[in-house]
Write an enzyme that holds these catalytic residues in place. Structure first.
Site, PDB file in Angstrom:
ATOM      1  N   ASP A 111       5.104  60.939 -22.910  1.00 29.84           N
ATOM      2  CA  ASP A 111       6.056  61.349 -23.931  1.00 29.84           C
ATOM      3  C   ASP A 111       6.169  62.865 -24.056  1.00 29.84           C
ATOM      4  O   ASP A 111       5.361  63.601 -23.489  1.00 29.84           O
ATOM      5  CB  ASP A 111       5.692  60.731 -25.303  1.00 29.84           C
ATOM      6  CG  ASP A 111       4.192  60.823 -25.607  1.00 29.84           C
ATOM      7  OD1 ASP A 111       3.526  61.696 -25.036  1.00 29.84           O
ATOM      8  OD2 ASP A 111       3.706  60.023 -26.419  1.00 29.84           O
ATOM      9  N   ASP A 132      -2.096  54.076 -36.472  1.00 31.50           N
ATOM     10  CA  ASP A 132      -1.199  52.964 -36.819  1.00 31.50           C
ATOM     11  C   ASP A 132      -1.024  51.981 -35.651  1.00 31.50           C
ATOM     12  O   ASP A 132      -0.210  51.066 -35.729  1.00 31.50           O
ATOM     13  CB  ASP A 132       0.174  53.521 -37.235  1.00 31.50           C
ATOM     14  CG  ASP A 132       0.800  54.387 -36.139  1.00 31.50           C
ATOM     15  OD1 ASP A 132       0.128  54.652 -35.106  1.00 31.50           O
ATOM     16  OD2 ASP A 132       1.963  54.799 -36.293  1.00 31.50           O
ATOM     17  N   GLU A 147       6.218  53.648 -32.046  1.00 29.71           N
ATOM     18  CA  GLU A 147       5.706  53.448 -33.398  1.00 29.71           C
ATOM     19  C   GLU A 147       5.800  51.977 -33.797  1.00 29.71           C
ATOM     20  O   GLU A 147       6.466  51.180 -33.118  1.00 29.71           O
ATOM     21  CB  GLU A 147       6.517  54.305 -34.382  1.00 29.71           C
ATOM     22  CG  GLU A 147       6.542  55.793 -34.045  1.00 29.71           C
ATOM     23  CD  GLU A 147       5.191  56.497 -34.271  1.00 29.71           C
ATOM     24  OE1 GLU A 147       4.130  55.846 -34.231  1.00 29.71           O
ATOM     25  OE2 GLU A 147       5.214  57.724 -34.481  1.00 29.71           O
ATOM     26  N   HIS A 182       0.004  52.828 -32.550  1.00 26.92           N
ATOM     27  CA  HIS A 182       1.038  53.178 -31.558  1.00 26.92           C
ATOM     28  C   HIS A 182       0.418  53.525 -30.200  1.00 26.92           C
ATOM     29  O   HIS A 182      -0.726  53.942 -30.120  1.00 26.92           O
ATOM     30  CB  HIS A 182       1.965  54.291 -32.067  1.00 26.92           C
ATOM     31  CG  HIS A 182       1.390  55.667 -32.084  1.00 26.92           C
ATOM     32  ND1 HIS A 182       1.848  56.674 -32.906  1.00 26.92           N
ATOM     33  CD2 HIS A 182       0.360  56.239 -31.384  1.00 26.92           C
ATOM     34  CE1 HIS A 182       1.163  57.773 -32.689  1.00 26.92           C
ATOM     35  NE2 HIS A 182       0.252  57.534 -31.768  1.00 26.92           N
TER      36      HIS A 182
HETATM   37  P1  PGA Z   1      -5.216  61.531 -30.382  1.00 24.49           P
HETATM   38  O1  PGA Z   1      -3.785  60.838 -30.373  1.00 24.49           O
HETATM   39  O2  PGA Z   1      -5.782  61.347 -29.022  1.00 24.49           O
HETATM   40  O3  PGA Z   1      -4.924  62.963 -30.682  1.00 24.49           O
HETATM   41  O4  PGA Z   1      -6.028  60.866 -31.434  1.00 24.49           O
HETATM   42  C1  PGA Z   1      -3.651  59.547 -29.858  1.00 24.49           C
HETATM   43  C2  PGA Z   1      -2.249  59.041 -30.108  1.00 24.49           C
HETATM   44  O5  PGA Z   1      -1.671  59.364 -31.158  1.00 24.49           O
HETATM   45  O6  PGA Z   1      -1.727  58.301 -29.264  1.00 24.49           O
END
Ligand code: PGA
Length: 263
Positions: free
Chosen positions: A67, A136, A143, A138
């Site tokens: 992304d 959450d 999302e 995702h």
């Molecule tokens: P993080 O993010 O590795 O910074 O915890 C993971 C994500 O949001 O997919």
């Protein structure tokens, strides 16, 4: 689905980097799906170390990032283009033309998203997709509520994602871009293997739902239960809300024993 539970985040990195190294030694033109965020930083460090100290060769590797934010230039310190060069691309020998990150400055997003999918297919598909997970549930920027068969497209970030990512924007939630281009859940599911890394207590709820909860668009990572080859590599804190910890640990110990006997 395999769940590997390790005492510390550093051990996740070791296991994930060894899986990628072994795959790369077997297939020099490996196609890697890559993730950003705090979680994979240690993995990139370990792979850079293998490149430097063991001559691990990335010259035929192709990469596709999950992304990228929309609304900030690729040179922005918090863009995922910047992240990838600062943490990985600067230090390994992946040809620039083989590095793919969603383009956040196009005048035709729809066309770009189709071409991103086509580029993955023409590279032969993703061999290993590295994933983090949001609190959450995702994966990528898919999302809660994302179609479980979605392809690369634009998504608006949820408020929990905006809040979590504000720390990279001096704590200013309003500075976090609200939209992003992300591979879809269907795109991720097409990868031949998925490695999902998670550490820390904050991820324990999402991990429990993803691994042991019902498959639902409200927890996008739960679709990985349908993936033929997904490994969750998580630390004790992230595993703390799972019900079958004893089983996952015993399964992994048995697999390790079997592999060492076969060598
Ligand atoms: P993080 O993010 O590795 O910074 O915890 C993971 C994500 O949001 O997919």
């Amino acid at each position: 689905m395999e769940v590997i539970i390790q005492p510390t985040p550093n051990q996740l990195t070791v296991i994930a980097s060894e899986i990628i190294r072994d795959a790369l030694l077997k297939k020099p033109n490996l196609v890697l799906g890559l993730a950003t965020g705090s979680t994979p930083i240690g993995l990139y460090k370990a792979l850079v170390k293998m490149h430097r100290e063991e001559n691990l060769d990335f010259s035929k590797v192709t990469t596709f990032n999950l992304d990228e934010y929309i609304g900030i230039p690729i040179e922005h310190p918090q863009s995922y283009h910047t992240f990838m060069s600062e943490h990985f691309f600067e230090y390994v020998n992946i040809p620039t033309e083989n590095q793919h990150i969603p383009q956040n400055t196009t005048d035709n997003y729809e066309k770009f998203c189709i071409s991103y999918e086509e580029a993955i297919v023409s590279a032969g598909g993703i061999d290993i997709q590295v994933l983090g997970i949001g609190t959450d549930g995702h994966i990528g920027f898919n999302e809660a509520g994302s179609s479980l068969s979605s392809r690369t497209r634009i998504k608006t970030l949820s408020s929990s994602t905006l809040k979590a990512n504000a720390m990279h924007f001096d704590g200013q939630i309003n500075a976090v871009p609200e939209m992003a281009i992300t591979m879809g859940i269907g795109t991720i599911m097409d990868a031949k293997r998925c490695l999902l890394l998670a550490s820390g207590d904050a991820k324990s709820g999402a991990i429990a739902k993803a691994v042991e909860g019902p498959i639902t668009a409200m927890v996008p990572a739960s679709i990985l239960q349908m993936h033929p080859k997904t490994t969750f590599i998580i630390d004790e804190a992230a595993a703390s809300k799972l019900e079958e910890i004893e089983y996952y640990k015993r399964s992994y110990a048995n697999m390790k024993k079997l592999m060492s006997q076969n060598l």
